[in-house]
Design a protein around this motif. Structure first.
Motif, mmCIF file in Angstrom:
data_model
loop_
_atom_site.group_PDB
_atom_site.id
_atom_site.type_symbol
_atom_site.label_atom_id
_atom_site.label_comp_id
_atom_site.label_asym_id
_atom_site.label_seq_id
_atom_site.Cartn_x
_atom_site.Cartn_y
_atom_site.Cartn_z
ATOM 1 N N GLN A 8 0.857 -1.193 0.000
ATOM 2 C CA GLN A 8 0.000 0.000 0.000
ATOM 3 C C GLN A 8 0.890 1.239 0.000
ATOM 4 O OE1 GLN A 8 -3.542 0.461 1.321
ATOM 5 N NE2 GLN A 8 -4.124 -1.604 0.778
ATOM 6 N N SER A 9 0.593 2.173 -0.918
ATOM 7 C CA SER A 9 1.373 3.399 -0.959
ATOM 8 C C SER A 9 0.707 4.455 -0.066
ATOM 9 C CB SER A 9 1.499 3.910 -2.386
ATOM 10 O OG SER A 9 0.246 4.338 -2.850
ATOM 11 N N ARG A 10 1.473 5.459 0.306
ATOM 12 C CA ARG A 10 0.923 6.520 1.144
ATOM 13 C C ARG A 10 -0.044 7.386 0.361
ATOM 14 N NH1 ARG A 10 6.163 8.525 4.540
ATOM 15 N NH2 ARG A 10 6.562 6.494 5.484
ATOM 16 N N ILE A 11 0.169 7.546 -0.911
ATOM 17 C CA ILE A 11 -0.716 8.368 -1.735
ATOM 18 C C ILE A 11 -2.100 7.730 -1.838
ATOM 19 C CG2 ILE A 11 -1.076 9.282 -4.054
ATOM 20 C CD1 ILE A 11 1.950 9.515 -4.295
ATOM 21 N N GLY A 12 -2.169 6.437 -1.925
ATOM 22 C CA GLY A 12 -3.450 5.735 -2.010
ATOM 23 C C GLY A 12 -4.321 5.983 -0.792
ATOM 24 N N LEU A 14 -4.376 8.696 0.903
ATOM 25 C CA LEU A 14 -4.741 10.107 0.982
ATOM 26 C C LEU A 14 -5.769 10.532 -0.069
ATOM 27 C CD1 LEU A 14 -1.239 11.698 1.618
ATOM 28 C CD2 LEU A 14 -3.055 11.273 3.262
ATOM 29 N N ILE A 15 -6.107 9.670 -0.984
ATOM 30 C CA ILE A 15 -7.034 10.039 -2.065
ATOM 31 C C ILE A 15 -8.424 10.336 -1.519
ATOM 32 C CG2 ILE A 15 -8.237 9.175 -4.118
ATOM 33 C CD1 ILE A 15 -5.640 7.782 -4.871
ATOM 34 N N ALA A 18 -8.536 13.525 0.598
ATOM 35 C CA ALA A 18 -8.338 14.716 -0.247
ATOM 36 C C ALA A 18 -9.611 15.069 -0.996
ATOM 37 C CB ALA A 18 -7.192 14.478 -1.226
#
Length: 102
Positions: A8-12, A14-15, A18
């Motif tokens: 799991q990425s950190r950007i995923g 935060l979607i 956001a």
């Protein structure tokens, strides 16, 4: 049997927050400065105060005019009102009168 695991990425993560924050910001901006927002309510309150004052003036003027019409309209006409209307319509004065032009 092998399982492929995805990291799991950190950007995923935060979607969704956001997108949620952007929607909340959109609605907050319109609640403050939109057509029916806080600023519009303050402006409508000022307009209401101005127009209420104008309404009071017009109601007073209407009452005065209704009283004058009542004096002319009743079965008993006031001599002063008849004299005033006749002099104004005929543009006539007597020598001892003082005329004030508006």
């Amino acid at each position: 049997m092998r399982t492929i695991q995805k990291r799991q990425s950190r950007i995923g993560g935060l979607i969704v927050p956001a997108i949620t924050v952007s929607f909340l910001a959109y609605f907050a901006i319109h609640a403050h400065s939109g057509k029916y927002g806080i600023e519009a309510k303050a402006e409508l309150t000022r307009d209401l105060a101005v127009k209420s004052a104008r309404l009071d003036e017009l109601e007073d003027r209407r009452e005065r005019l209704e009283r004058r019409v009542q004096l002319l309209h009743d079965g008993t006409l006031e001599r002063d009102m008849i004299d005033e209307r006749a002099r104004r319509a005929l543009n006539v004065t007597t020598p001892e009168e003082i005329v004030i032009l508006r």
